[in-house]
Motif scaffolding. Structure first.
Motif, short mmCIF file in Angstrom:
data_model
loop_
_atom_site.label_atom_id
_atom_site.label_comp_id
_atom_site.label_asym_id
_atom_site.label_seq_id
_atom_site.Cartn_x
_atom_site.Cartn_y
_atom_site.Cartn_z
N GLU A 48 -8.22 8.72 -10.55
CA GLU A 48 -8.24 8.24 -9.17
C GLU A 48 -6.98 7.45 -8.86
O GLU A 48 -6.40 7.57 -7.79
N LYS A 49 -6.52 6.65 -9.81
CA LYS A 49 -5.33 5.84 -9.58
C LYS A 49 -4.12 6.72 -9.33
O LYS A 49 -3.34 6.47 -8.42
N GLU A 107 -4.34 8.17 -5.86
CA GLU A 107 -4.19 7.19 -4.79
C GLU A 107 -2.74 6.77 -4.58
O GLU A 107 -2.34 6.41 -3.49
N LYS A 139 -10.07 1.64 4.48
CA LYS A 139 -10.35 2.47 3.29
C LYS A 139 -9.18 2.40 2.31
O LYS A 139 -9.37 2.31 1.10
N VAL A 140 -7.96 2.45 2.84
CA VAL A 140 -6.78 2.32 1.98
C VAL A 140 -6.75 0.94 1.32
O VAL A 140 -6.49 0.81 0.12
N GLU A 176 -9.50 -1.99 -5.36
CA GLU A 176 -10.24 -1.53 -6.53
C GLU A 176 -9.28 -1.08 -7.62
O GLU A 176 -9.49 -1.38 -8.81
N GLU A 177 -8.23 -0.35 -7.22
CA GLU A 177 -7.28 0.18 -8.19
C GLU A 177 -6.64 -0.93 -9.00
O GLU A 177 -6.56 -0.86 -10.24
N ALA A 202 -10.85 1.44 -10.48
CA ALA A 202 -10.61 2.89 -10.39
C ALA A 202 -10.18 3.44 -11.74
O ALA A 202 -9.49 2.78 -12.50
N THR A 248 0.83 -1.21 0.00
CA THR A 248 0.00 0.00 0.00
C THR A 248 0.86 1.26 0.00
O THR A 248 0.56 2.23 0.70
N GLN A 250 -9.24 -1.00 0.62
CA GLN A 250 -10.27 -1.08 -0.41
C GLN A 250 -9.88 -0.30 -1.66
O GLN A 250 -10.11 -0.76 -2.79
N SER A 251 -9.25 0.86 -1.48
CA SER A 251 -8.86 1.66 -2.65
C SER A 251 -7.81 0.93 -3.48
O SER A 251 -7.86 0.96 -4.72
#
Length: 354
Positions: A315-316, A319, A298-299, A305-306, A311, A219, A301-302
């Protein structure tokens, strides 16, 4: 200031009164002296394009108080194509001593602008250098190679290279006799598919004949839960033991990422987990959600998704733009590893002594 204890997460200064800059690094013990080396982030600010300013090294006789020995691998400021150019993403130096060649061998991870990652290898006659570059743009087995660790079998002298095959799995490779390249044999482990679950930042150690790895998820600079694993042989199979950080509700490994596990040479069973606190202000910026683990979720999940293609491009980019973090103020979290049988665990301590 003279220290007589470890104070995890607090500012740690050298004997000149300056913040220690040895991130993503390791400790090596030579002739009664400890040497701590790592990424020099002193010039890395959110408003510039400097990722590193070389590899800095410190020396100590007690692990508390560190003398600045200078920059042992200097940045190359006049060649933008050099892997040591300050804007190149140079991470996680690891150094081995080769008893056959009598050389210190340093490997560096270099992340290129296109996202691919490769290795630079240097050698020296002394831990403090000077170092000579012997390989650059090196891609073992034509793989994009990420965070890594190096280790030597004390009995055979054979060296091993654990690295993240980027966004895929962890590789254990045998090095050649010079330690400057890989041999023919490697094995694949922890096939977790995609970030944030792919294991990176491997830190290797041995205890009572067992082999251990502690790794982080993927992450970026945001911390995440660590994972310990154990094996009987270098190439596994590896048994996952879970997150060693006990009672960490934040799910951030106590807001840190381990870079090295150091066995104290003069203590029977003292293993120290050396970790970086890349974002010391994270509890303030994330608020109560940091302490409950909601912020990490939240991180998680982002990133899920990315890297699942959900995403969009904008957004990518937002992030994953961790180059904007002020890592010049990053701190250190050194904690002892304890054991229940063969299972390692790490508990938070505000202060502790050897």
């Amino acid at each position: 200031m003279k220290y007589d204890s470890f104070r995890p997460g607090k500012e740690w200064k050298d004997t000149n009164g300056k913040p220690i800059q040895a991130h993503g690094g390791s400790v090596i013990y030579i002739d009664g002296i400890f040497y701590w080396y790592g990424e020099n982030k002193e010039k890395t600010k959110p408003d510039n394009d400097i990722w590193h300013w070389g590899v800095r090294c410190y020396s100590s006789v007690d692990l508390y108080n560190w003398k600045d020995e200078g920059i042992i691998i200097k940045p190359v400021t006049d060649d933008p194509e050099s892997p040591l150019y300050p804007s190149k993403c140079m991470d996680r130096p690891h150094i081995l001593y080769n008893k056959k060649t009598l050389k210190y061998v340093c490997w560096l991870k270099i992340m290129e602008k296109d996202g691919t990652q490769d290795m630079t290898v240097l050698t020296a006659d002394h831990i403090l250098g000077p170092y000579t570059m012997v390989k650059k743009g090196y891609r073992p087995y034509d793989m994009s190679s990420g965070d890594f660790d190096l280790a030597v079998d004390d009995q055979s002298g054979k060296a091993y290279y654990f690295f993240e095959k980027v966004h895929s799995e962890l590789i254990c490779a045998e090095l050649d006799e010079t330690y400057t390249g890989v041999g023919e044999i490697y094995s694949e482990h922890f096939k977790n598919g995609q970030p944030p679950y792919v294991r990176e930042a491997p830190a290797y150690f041995e205890r009572n004949g067992k082999k251990y790895l502690i790794t982080s998820g993927t992450t970026g600079y945001h911390p995440n839960p660590s994972e310990a694993a154990m094996a009987e042989e270098w190439h596994g199979p590896w048994k996952v033991l879970g997150d060693p950080h006990r009672n960490d509700r934040s799910m951030t490994s106590f807001n840190s990422q381990i870079s090295c596990i150091f066995k104290h040479p003069e203590k029977e069973d003292l293993y120290i987990a050396m970790a970086d606190r890349w974002l010391p202000n994270l509890p303030e910026t994330e608020g109560d959600g940091f302490y409950t683990g909601e912020a990490y979720r939240k991180v998680e999940q982002s990133f899920k998704e990315e890297f699942s293609g959900i995403a969009d491009k904008k957004e990518k980019d937002e992030e994953t733009d961790y180059g904007k973090d002020d890592t010049s103020i990053a701190r250190y979290v050194w904690l002892p590893i304890r054991f229940e049988g063969d299972v390692p665990y790490i508990e938070w301590q505000n202060e502790w002594k050897i």
